[in-house]
Design a protein around this motif. Structure first.
Motif, mmCIF file in Angstrom:
data_model
loop_
_atom_site.group_PDB
_atom_site.id
_atom_site.type_symbol
_atom_site.label_atom_id
_atom_site.label_comp_id
_atom_site.label_asym_id
_atom_site.label_seq_id
_atom_site.Cartn_x
_atom_site.Cartn_y
_atom_site.Cartn_z
ATOM 1 N N GLN A 414 0.823 -1.208 0.000
ATOM 2 C CA GLN A 414 0.000 0.000 0.000
ATOM 3 C C GLN A 414 0.859 1.261 0.000
ATOM 4 O O GLN A 414 0.560 2.238 -0.703
ATOM 5 C CB GLN A 414 -0.921 -0.018 1.224
ATOM 6 N N TRP A 431 0.976 -3.678 -9.114
ATOM 7 C CA TRP A 431 -0.439 -3.979 -8.897
ATOM 8 C C TRP A 431 -0.698 -5.484 -8.956
ATOM 9 O O TRP A 431 -1.443 -6.046 -8.117
ATOM 10 C CB TRP A 431 -1.283 -3.269 -9.964
ATOM 11 N N SER A 435 -2.102 -8.007 -5.977
ATOM 12 C CA SER A 435 -3.313 -8.822 -6.095
ATOM 13 C C SER A 435 -3.003 -10.302 -5.898
ATOM 14 O O SER A 435 -3.784 -11.036 -5.264
ATOM 15 C CB SER A 435 -3.949 -8.592 -7.464
ATOM 16 N N GLU A 446 -10.649 -8.610 -2.410
ATOM 17 C CA GLU A 446 -9.656 -7.540 -2.300
ATOM 18 C C GLU A 446 -8.714 -7.531 -3.506
ATOM 19 O O GLU A 446 -8.327 -6.468 -4.003
ATOM 20 C CB GLU A 446 -8.840 -7.704 -1.011
ATOM 21 N N LYS A 449 -10.520 -5.928 -6.319
ATOM 22 C CA LYS A 449 -10.610 -4.483 -6.105
ATOM 23 C C LYS A 449 -9.298 -3.790 -6.468
ATOM 24 O O LYS A 449 -9.296 -2.696 -7.039
ATOM 25 C CB LYS A 449 -10.968 -4.201 -4.644
ATOM 26 N N ILE A 450 -8.189 -4.443 -6.125
ATOM 27 C CA ILE A 450 -6.880 -3.844 -6.429
ATOM 28 C C ILE A 450 -6.700 -3.693 -7.935
ATOM 29 O O ILE A 450 -6.337 -2.621 -8.439
ATOM 30 C CB ILE A 450 -5.758 -4.704 -5.822
ATOM 31 N N ALA A 453 -9.094 -1.113 -9.340
ATOM 32 C CA ALA A 453 -8.619 0.247 -9.068
ATOM 33 C C ALA A 453 -7.461 0.615 -9.990
ATOM 34 O O ALA A 453 -7.358 1.754 -10.467
ATOM 35 C CB ALA A 453 -8.181 0.355 -7.604
ATOM 36 N N GLY A 456 -8.852 1.461 -13.318
ATOM 37 C CA GLY A 456 -9.563 2.734 -13.262
ATOM 38 C C GLY A 456 -8.645 3.928 -13.156
ATOM 39 O O GLY A 456 -8.911 4.993 -13.732
ATOM 40 N N ILE A 457 -7.534 3.779 -12.423
ATOM 41 C CA ILE A 457 -6.619 4.907 -12.210
ATOM 42 C C ILE A 457 -5.691 5.095 -13.403
ATOM 43 O O ILE A 457 -5.530 6.193 -13.926
ATOM 44 C CB ILE A 457 -5.817 4.705 -10.911
#
Length: 755
Positions: A414, A431, A435, A446, A449-450, A453, A456-457
């Motif tokens: 993180q 990333w 994951s 989770e 989601k990683i 994200a 998306g980013i």
């Protein structure tokens, strides 16, 4: 000249006409000898003989008058005074010599050479008491001049006046001279066996100058006296004197090293190891290089494997600390430093050390990692971050695999994601590994989601592909389809993504969806990055499914878009190649030998070759009409390559007639002169095709065909003619009989006679 000066006369150069060597040669040795012989002798003062005392008195008076004149003119020149006094001493007039020296001392009483010359004169005259008085006066006047003290002591020792020499030394020591004076006093006492006095002198020396080297000399002295207890006491007193302050310990490294070496010589290895470790534990690694080197040498000689490894690790730590201090952002050095600490930790675990030692090693590894990742690259260029990001990855893997601290691993990932500037660039590996870690911890939501994200980013192909591979492994094909749709919405020009999407549907045996994906990819308005890969994949798919008609239609569509010669060759080879025949509803056979295939059609393949050749021929003509020489040359090369592929095809599948037909279409190389400009021409190699020649110049084509037929006939008739006794004239490829050859020889002889 304007300035009134006469013009400068040019130098005259004389040419040497006769360069032959002289008849009589002179060597360099002869030249030097003649030069020496012709030198004039130096003037020497005549020797004067004194016959009686009256002449001697007159001579002395004259010399004294000369010396007095000299010292009167140059009163400050001590050389004149010394010469005057030495001359008086040589005449045996010591009182007069003393008077001259005393007068000279009135001029400059602080001249050391004058005092030394004065005392030397008294000693040569064996006036020992006078010399003592002079030395006493000299050291009283100049107590900081060591040379006078050394001469004084040497005189007393030479006269075996040991108490007097010791008294002189004591007077000298009151002035606290340098170390050489103390050492001379100590050596003096050692020469006469006064070792206790020498030990007391060392103690006095320490009181005046407590330097580490003085302590070391005292310890060595006591060790040489065979008093190890006294030597240990000396070293312990030295360590107590310097204390535990870091600066003082750094200053006393020589004391620690000497103390440890003494214990090593006494075979007290544990004592020596304790001394080394005590000093190294209180010194920073960057300031204890020499001590570490001595400790390493000690462990190599007397240590075990574990102690030796720990010593080597400590030495390398110092080296790495110096390098990272010089360049904190040298990430290669940080990698080496981390690997060193990790290997030290693994060694401690293998040696079954205490838990506290292992925990210290773990904390040391973490400390190095934290220091390394704190060196963030200065700019936002990805090339500066490539090595840096691997420090975070190595850190996370260390915590996950070695220490099993999963919460700390998650925190590391993180933090790394927060450090990277994702608006400028990102690292898909970071990333994906995060994951994968969550999946290993059985936290699938989770992990999704990683990756979600990440897409998306900062979407990028590697992130999409990593997410897709994850879902494929989990057999979530609906999610895979959704991801491929998002992927293609992000980059519809990526031909590799379309191909993988279609291959996925092929694997799932959803053939209509596969064809729909391929067709959708081919109709993209933006175009594809590598469309040839997509066409090839689509055609291979249809061929694998046994759909020859569909594959043929695809080739026709591809030819409409791109008439490259390789497409024609591939199309023709496809027509002649057998493909698998799979009927609707039939299952695929498990054994490859039992696969049913449908044969190819060589006639169709030949027709494709002809179409391709004619098309390239038309394109060549169009390029020539437009004066596009480069394009015309490229089309000719394509025609040649197509004919070569066609020839190979006919050699395998055609008849001799078809093969000869293709060979007759092969081009020949011709040299042509191309005009560059109005005055220049250049030679270029051009390919001439028989078809082009027949259409442009029928008569030249007919002549070429006749020449080729004649050459072919000659090659066939040559073995027959030779078998019948005829010879072949290789210059003209004619058949010549033996009689004709003899007739030609007779005619040649007649022509020679007429000539």
């Amino acid at each position: 000249m304007q300035d009134g000066r006469a013009p400068r006369k040019a130098p005259t150069f004389f040419r040497v006409k006769n360069r032959a060597p002289a008849a009589v040669q002179i060597t360099a040795e002869q030249l030097l000898r003649e030069a020496q012989e012709r030198q004039e002798s130096q003037f020497k003062a005549p020797k004067q003989r004194v016959e009686d005392f009256e002449e001697l008195h007159e001579y002395r008076g004259r010399k004294r008058k000369e010396f007095e004149e000299r010292v009167r003119r140059t009163r400050g020149s001590l050389k004149e005074w010394t010469s005057y006094a030495s001359w008086e001493a040589s005449q045996g007039e010591y009182d007069r010599s003393r008077s001259v020296y005393e007068r000279a001392l009135d001029v400059d009483a602080r001249s050391i050479p004058l005092w030394l010359s004065y005392t030397e004169m008294e000693l040569k005259a064996r006036n020992v008491q006078h010399a003592r008085n002079l030395f006493d006066r000299a050291v009283t006047l100049l107590p900081r001049v060591d040379q006078l003290w050394y001469k004084y002591v040497y005189l007393e020792e030479l006269l075996q006046n040991i108490p007097g020499a010791r008294q002189v030394f004591e007077r000298w020591m009151k002035w606290e001279p340098d170390d050489k004076a103390w050492q001379a006093y100590i050596k003096f006492e050692e020469r006469y066996g006064e070792l206790d006095r020498a030990s007391a002198l060392h103690e006095r020396w320490i009181g005046i100058r407590p330097d580490p080297r003085v302590w070391v000399k005292w310890g060595k002295f006591e060790e040489e006296r065979q008093r190890p207890d006294k030597a240990r006491e000396v070293f312990q007193t030295a360590l107590e004197f310097f204390g535990d302050d870091e600066e003082q310990i750094e200053k006393a490294q020589a004391v620690f090293a000497a103390f440890a070496r003494m214990e090593t010589r006494l075979k007290e290895y544990e004592r020596a190891r304790v001394i080394y470790k005590f000093a190294l534990s209180r010194l920073p690694r960057s300031k204890s290089g020499s001590l570490y080197a001595a400790y390493t040498k000690f462990e190599k000689q007397h240590g075990t494997r574990s102690t030796l490894e720990s010593t080597v690790v400590g030495k390398r730590r110092i080296q790495y600390e110096d390098e990272v201090l010089h360049d904190p952002r040298n990430y290669d050095v940080w990698f080496d430093y981390v690997r060193l600490e990790e290997s030290a930790r693994r060694t401690a675990i293998e040696d079954e050390e205490d838990d506290t030692i292992i925990q210290k090693a773990t904390n040391r590894v973490r400390e190095v990692y934290e220091r390394a990742v704190a060196q963030v690259p200065p700019g936002k260029e990805k090339r500066l971050w490539r090595r840096y990001i691997f420090l975070w990855l190595e850190y996370a893997l260390f915590e996950e695999i070695e220490t099993k601290d999963y919460d700390r691993t998650r925190q590391i990932y993180q933090t790394a994601l927060k450090v990277v500037p994702h608006k400028s660039f990102t690292f898909a590996k970071l990333w994906i590994l995060f994951s994968r870690f969550e999946i290993r911890r059985l936290r699938l939501p989770e992990a999704r989601k990683i990756l979600g994200a990440a897409i998306g980013i900062c979407p990028k192909p590697k992130l999409f592909q990593g997410y897709i591979d994850l879902e494929v492994e989990l057999r979530e094909f609906d999610r895979v389809r959704t991801l491929y749709e998002k992927y293609l919405e992000y980059d519809p020009t990526n031909a590799a993504a379309w191909i993988k999407f279609a291959e996925l549907e092929t694997t799932l045996q959803d053939l209509p969806r596969t064809r729909g994906i391929y067709e959708l990819a081919l109709t993209q308005p933006q175009g594809l990055s590598m469309p040839e890969l997509l066409w090839k994949s689509y055609i291979d798919f249809e061929i694998d499914e046994g759909e020859r008609e569909r594959a043929r239609a695809l080739y026709e569509r591809l030819i409409e878009r791109s008439s490259h010669y390789k497409v024609w060759i591939s199309y023709a080879l496809f027509e002649v190649s057998p493909i698998r025949a799979v009927s609707a509803g039939d299952e695929e056979p498990e054994d490859e030998d039992n696969i049913v295939t449908t044969p190819g059609d060589p006639e169709r393949a030949r027709a494709v070759f002809e179409r391709g050749y004619n098309h390239l021929k038309q394109e060549t003509a169009k390029a020539i009409e437009r004066n596009m020489d480069e394009d015309a040359t490229n089309f000719k090369k394509a025609r040649r390559d197509l004919l070569q592929a066609w020839k190979s095809f006919e050699q395998e599948h055609g008849t001799q007639r078809e093969l000869l037909k293709v060979e007759s279409m092969m081009p020949t190389i011709k040299t042509i002169h191309k005009k560059i400009d109005e005055y220049n021409m250049e030679e270029v190699l051009d390919m001439v095709f028989p078809d082009d020649l027949r259409e442009s110049n029928p008569s030249a084509f007919k002549f070429l065909k006749m020449a080729q037929a004649w050459k072919a006939q000659a090659s066939v008739s040559q073995p027959v003619a030779q078998a019948n006794g005829f010879q072949i004239d290789k210059r003209h490829d004619d058949v010549v009989s033996p009689d004709a050859e003899m007739k030609d020889e007779d005619e040649d002889e007649k022509e020679d006679e007429n000539a």
